[in-house]
Scaffold this motif. Structure first.
Motif, mmCIF file in Angstrom:
data_model
loop_
_atom_site.group_PDB
_atom_site.id
_atom_site.type_symbol
_atom_site.label_atom_id
_atom_site.label_comp_id
_atom_site.label_asym_id
_atom_site.label_seq_id
_atom_site.Cartn_x
_atom_site.Cartn_y
_atom_site.Cartn_z
ATOM 1 N N LYS A 86 31.218 25.231 5.902
ATOM 2 C CA LYS A 86 31.201 23.962 5.257
ATOM 3 C C LYS A 86 30.039 23.240 5.217
ATOM 4 C CE LYS A 86 32.492 19.348 5.608
ATOM 5 N NZ LYS A 86 32.863 18.047 6.616
ATOM 6 N N ASP A 87 28.998 23.486 6.274
ATOM 7 C CA ASP A 87 27.776 22.880 6.380
ATOM 8 C C ASP A 87 26.621 23.452 5.410
ATOM 9 O OD1 ASP A 87 27.426 20.813 8.178
ATOM 10 O OD2 ASP A 87 26.266 22.181 9.524
ATOM 11 N N LEU A 88 26.757 24.794 5.136
ATOM 12 C CA LEU A 88 25.953 25.613 4.372
ATOM 13 C C LEU A 88 26.375 25.111 2.840
ATOM 14 C CD1 LEU A 88 26.015 29.070 5.873
ATOM 15 C CD2 LEU A 88 24.134 27.204 5.815
ATOM 16 N N ARG A 89 27.811 25.302 2.472
ATOM 17 C CA ARG A 89 28.168 24.859 1.120
ATOM 18 C C ARG A 89 27.832 23.490 0.680
ATOM 19 N NH1 ARG A 89 34.027 27.285 2.297
ATOM 20 N NH2 ARG A 89 33.720 29.238 1.769
ATOM 21 N N LYS A 100 16.012 31.145 3.993
ATOM 22 C CA LYS A 100 16.239 32.208 3.455
ATOM 23 C C LYS A 100 16.756 32.051 1.991
ATOM 24 C CE LYS A 100 15.921 35.899 6.257
ATOM 25 N NZ LYS A 100 15.006 36.968 6.099
ATOM 26 N N PHE A 101 17.494 30.997 1.992
ATOM 27 C CA PHE A 101 18.179 30.558 0.727
ATOM 28 C C PHE A 101 17.162 30.280 -0.291
ATOM 29 C CE2 PHE A 101 20.379 27.985 -2.442
ATOM 30 C CZ PHE A 101 21.018 28.931 -3.030
ATOM 31 N N TYR A 102 16.475 29.171 0.338
ATOM 32 C CA TYR A 102 15.442 28.397 -0.754
ATOM 33 C C TYR A 102 14.245 29.234 -0.859
ATOM 34 C CZ TYR A 102 18.734 24.621 -0.737
ATOM 35 O OH TYR A 102 19.916 23.598 -1.034
ATOM 36 N N GLU A 143 26.899 37.217 -9.716
ATOM 37 C CA GLU A 143 26.033 37.050 -8.265
ATOM 38 C C GLU A 143 27.192 36.925 -7.258
ATOM 39 O OE1 GLU A 143 23.137 34.303 -7.599
ATOM 40 O OE2 GLU A 143 21.761 35.278 -8.947
ATOM 41 N N GLY A 144 27.343 37.544 -6.119
ATOM 42 C CA GLY A 144 28.277 37.373 -5.102
ATOM 43 C C GLY A 144 27.607 36.091 -4.295
ATOM 44 N N PRO A 145 28.504 35.641 -3.269
ATOM 45 C CA PRO A 145 27.903 34.789 -2.294
ATOM 46 C C PRO A 145 26.599 35.110 -1.599
ATOM 47 C CG PRO A 145 30.011 35.794 -1.571
ATOM 48 C CD PRO A 145 29.751 36.354 -2.938
ATOM 49 N N PHE A 146 25.793 33.991 -1.405
ATOM 50 C CA PHE A 146 24.466 34.320 -0.469
ATOM 51 C C PHE A 146 24.888 34.655 0.727
ATOM 52 C CE2 PHE A 146 21.065 33.044 2.041
ATOM 53 C CZ PHE A 146 19.879 33.719 0.954
ATOM 54 N N VAL A 147 26.108 34.194 1.457
ATOM 55 C CA VAL A 147 26.368 34.747 2.847
ATOM 56 C C VAL A 147 27.760 35.185 2.903
ATOM 57 C CG1 VAL A 147 26.249 34.283 5.390
ATOM 58 C CG2 VAL A 147 24.839 33.245 3.934
ATOM 59 N N HIS A 173 24.896 22.299 1.340
ATOM 60 C CA HIS A 173 23.371 22.259 0.888
ATOM 61 C C HIS A 173 23.415 23.160 -0.244
ATOM 62 C CE1 HIS A 173 22.551 21.100 5.003
ATOM 63 N NE2 HIS A 173 21.653 20.685 4.566
ATOM 64 N N LYS A 174 24.888 23.494 -0.683
ATOM 65 C CA LYS A 174 24.807 24.214 -1.978
ATOM 66 C C LYS A 174 24.354 25.631 -2.091
ATOM 67 C CE LYS A 174 24.054 20.030 -5.118
ATOM 68 N NZ LYS A 174 23.744 19.000 -4.210
ATOM 69 N N ILE A 175 24.773 26.244 -0.973
ATOM 70 C CA ILE A 175 24.544 27.664 -0.657
ATOM 71 C C ILE A 175 25.909 28.052 -0.699
ATOM 72 C CG2 ILE A 175 23.918 29.505 1.061
ATOM 73 C CD1 ILE A 175 21.946 27.321 2.157
ATOM 74 N N ALA A 176 26.119 29.384 -1.555
ATOM 75 C CA ALA A 176 27.384 29.798 -1.761
ATOM 76 C C ALA A 176 27.964 30.853 -0.599
ATOM 77 C CB ALA A 176 27.345 30.495 -3.084
ATOM 78 N N VAL A 177 28.917 30.271 0.066
ATOM 79 C CA VAL A 177 29.402 31.016 1.067
ATOM 80 C C VAL A 177 30.721 31.570 1.055
ATOM 81 C CG1 VAL A 177 29.781 30.789 3.727
ATOM 82 C CG2 VAL A 177 27.885 29.726 2.597
ATOM 83 N N ASP A 178 30.962 32.768 1.594
ATOM 84 C CA ASP A 178 32.511 33.077 1.677
ATOM 85 C C ASP A 178 32.736 33.830 2.887
ATOM 86 O OD1 ASP A 178 35.074 33.352 0.822
ATOM 87 O OD2 ASP A 178 34.873 34.893 -0.677
ATOM 88 N N MET A 179 34.091 33.887 3.161
ATOM 89 C CA MET A 179 34.477 34.100 4.693
ATOM 90 C C MET A 179 35.339 35.268 4.713
ATOM 91 S SD MET A 179 34.622 31.305 7.526
ATOM 92 C CE MET A 179 36.168 31.393 8.521
ATOM 93 N N ASP A 180 35.552 36.219 5.716
ATOM 94 C CA ASP A 180 36.941 36.873 5.848
ATOM 95 C C ASP A 180 37.410 36.523 7.034
ATOM 96 O OD1 ASP A 180 38.597 38.924 6.140
ATOM 97 O OD2 ASP A 180 37.300 40.427 6.776
ATOM 98 N N PHE A 181 38.674 35.689 6.518
ATOM 99 C CA PHE A 181 39.606 34.936 7.800
ATOM 100 C C PHE A 181 40.202 36.193 8.446
ATOM 101 C CE2 PHE A 181 39.022 31.536 4.647
ATOM 102 C CZ PHE A 181 38.502 30.538 5.443
ATOM 103 N N ASN A 182 40.477 37.378 8.017
ATOM 104 C CA ASN A 182 41.256 38.380 8.619
ATOM 105 C C ASN A 182 40.359 39.438 9.243
ATOM 106 O OD1 ASN A 182 43.721 37.393 7.677
ATOM 107 N ND2 ASN A 182 43.064 37.835 5.477
ATOM 108 N N ALA A 183 39.128 39.155 9.423
ATOM 109 C CA ALA A 183 38.122 40.334 9.843
ATOM 110 C C ALA A 183 38.751 40.743 10.995
ATOM 111 C CB ALA A 183 36.936 39.575 10.163
#
Ligand code: AMP
Length: 428
Positions: free
Chosen positions: A353-356, A424-426, A331-335, A358-368
């Motif tokens: 940080k907030d979503l994580r 959505k996640f829960y 499974e990839g990140p949720f968002v 809440h134990k929601i897997a998040v990743d982010m594109d810093f170079n978008a």
């Protein structure tokens, strides 16, 4: 200087070129093993990667190949001889004795998983560091437990979707049995001594039964007419073996009796077994084990019987790949957050940080920079959703939430974002 991994070792990474070196597959296999151990009520034991050399010489048996030539041995700074563990049983027995586990209860069901080290000529299915899953049952002599652990090993393969494996089984009897048999075997081999392989000529003097293990074609030819150990079983050993086969029939576990199976190590008695596959070529053994009633005592522990098996994870994974069995997709990140611009990035960092939390897997594109390119990355990561926060939307305080599976997109106000994603996640 270019550093290279030592010969016979390999890295386990994401998207590895060779399938069995892929981390997702290992994690899946390990999860199946842990569940299996739980279902059969085995407790995990973790023992060190190295021990004093003498433990392995004693525990594995001095005449075994492992002790004779495959040990990774080194002197520590105090000039004590240490060895990387070549297998798990000796260390588990040492730990059992040292921690006085016999005091706690009568029967111990232990399992371990981890790397083992053998200095051998590397080839497909044979590595200098490989990984094993193994179990040991200490304190139970009945033949029902032999059947239980064979069932456990076969269950592992069934759970992994492996078919067409062969369970080979044999009894090497008790001490008496082996004493008589060894004599008969020596009498049989003596006239053929000159034709035996070099390794087997050495074994002839040290431990002739190990010649039965030989993969050398010359030896195999000679051994065709060798006496069978099954004809030498003492009445008690014979009864035990017959009951074992009976139980296997009752549990509908298919097997083939192989009277030449003695396994590589010196300490076995009565039941020995091995599971082989036709597909791996020369290194066709996926796992095996046997009973060792005198090992614990010979290592200075209580006089308790034991039985165990160990199987090689590399070979299991390779066989799974060869058989095209199903590996669940990771499974990839949720968002996957795609922020465009400095302000959007800062906002996203706080949101992530907030979503994580809440134990929601998040990743982010810093170079978008380009949304399409970042969406491509999100798909590659198997993200379920993407959250696009574009520069011009920062003023309007609006983000776009995109469900990547259904390809639906929705605009969400910043103030509602956290709750929207949490809901959505829960709900999923
Ligand atoms: P053994 O203790 O030799 O019976 O090994 C138990 C299992 O570990 C074998 O059945 C193999 O599946 C695996 N195994 C043993 N040695 C190696 C090795 N050098 N490389 C990869 N797998 C191995």
């Amino acid at each position: 200087m270019k550093y290279q991994i030592p010969k016979g070792l390999f890295d386990i990474i994401a998207n590895a070129k060779e399938g069995f070196k892929e981390i997702d597959k290992w994690q899946y296999l390990e999860s199946v093993i842990k569940k299996l151990a739980k279902d059969y009520n085995f407790e995990e034991i973790r023992v060190p990667i190295f021990e004093k050399t003498e433990l392995f010489l004693r525990g594995v048996g001095a005449s075994s190949d492992i002790a004779a030539k495959e040990l990774y041995t080194f002197l520590d700074k105090a000039k004590r001889s240490m060895s990387l563990r070549p297998e798990g049983t000796a260390s588990v027995m040492r730990a059992f004795i040292e921690n006085n586990l016999a005091q706690e209860k009568k029967v111990h069901k232990l399992y371990y998983m981890g790397p083992m080290f053998r200095y051998d000529r590397p080839q497909k299915g044979r590595y200098r560091q490989h990984h094993q899953f193994g179990i040991e049952v200490i304190g139970e002599k009945s033949c029902e437990i032999d059947v239980e652990i064979i069932d456990m090993l076969m269950s592992l393969f069934t759970r992994l979707g492996l078919k067409d494996l062969k369970l080979l089984i044999n009894s090497i009897g008790d001490f008496e049995t082996r004493a008589c048999y060894k004599k008969a075997l020596i009498d049989f081999l003596k006239p053929n001594f000159e034709d035996l392989s070099e390794d087997s000529q050495v074994r002839f003097n040290k431990n002739p039964m190990r010649i039965l293990d030989s993969k050398d074609e010359r030896d195999k030819k000679i051994l065709k007419n060798a006496p069978s150990i099954l004809d030498f079983l003492s009445p008690a050993a014979k009864d035990r073996f017959e009951s074992l086969l009976n139980f296997l029939d009752k549990l509908n576990i298919k097997y083939e009796v192989d009277n030449k199976l003695v396994r590589g190590l010196d300490y076995y008695d009565d039941t020995v077994f091995e599971v082989v596959t036709q597909k791996l070529g020369a290194q066709n053994s996926l796992g095996g084990g046997g009973r060792y009633n005198s090992l614990l005592k010979s290592l200075g522990g209580p006089d308790l019987p034991g039985i165990g098996f160990a199987c090689g994870l590399e070979r299991i994974l390779q066989t799974m790949i060869d058989n095209d069995v199903y590996f669940p997709k990771k499974e990839g990140p949720f968002v996957y957050i795609i922020p465009i611009g400095k302000d959007a990035k800062e906002f996203s960092l706080i949101l992530a940080k907030d979503l994580r939390h809440h134990k929601i897997a998040v990743d982010m594109d810093f170079n978008a920079k380009k949304i399409q390119k970042s969406l491509g990355l999100a798909n590659k990561l198997r993200a379920k959703n993407a959250l696009i926060i574009a520069d011009h939307e920062m003023q309007k305080k609006i983000a776009s939430f995109k469900n990547l599976e259904r390809r639906e997109q929705k605009e969400i106000k910043f103030e509602d974002l956290k709750n929207f994603i949490k809901n959505k996640f829960y709900k999923v």
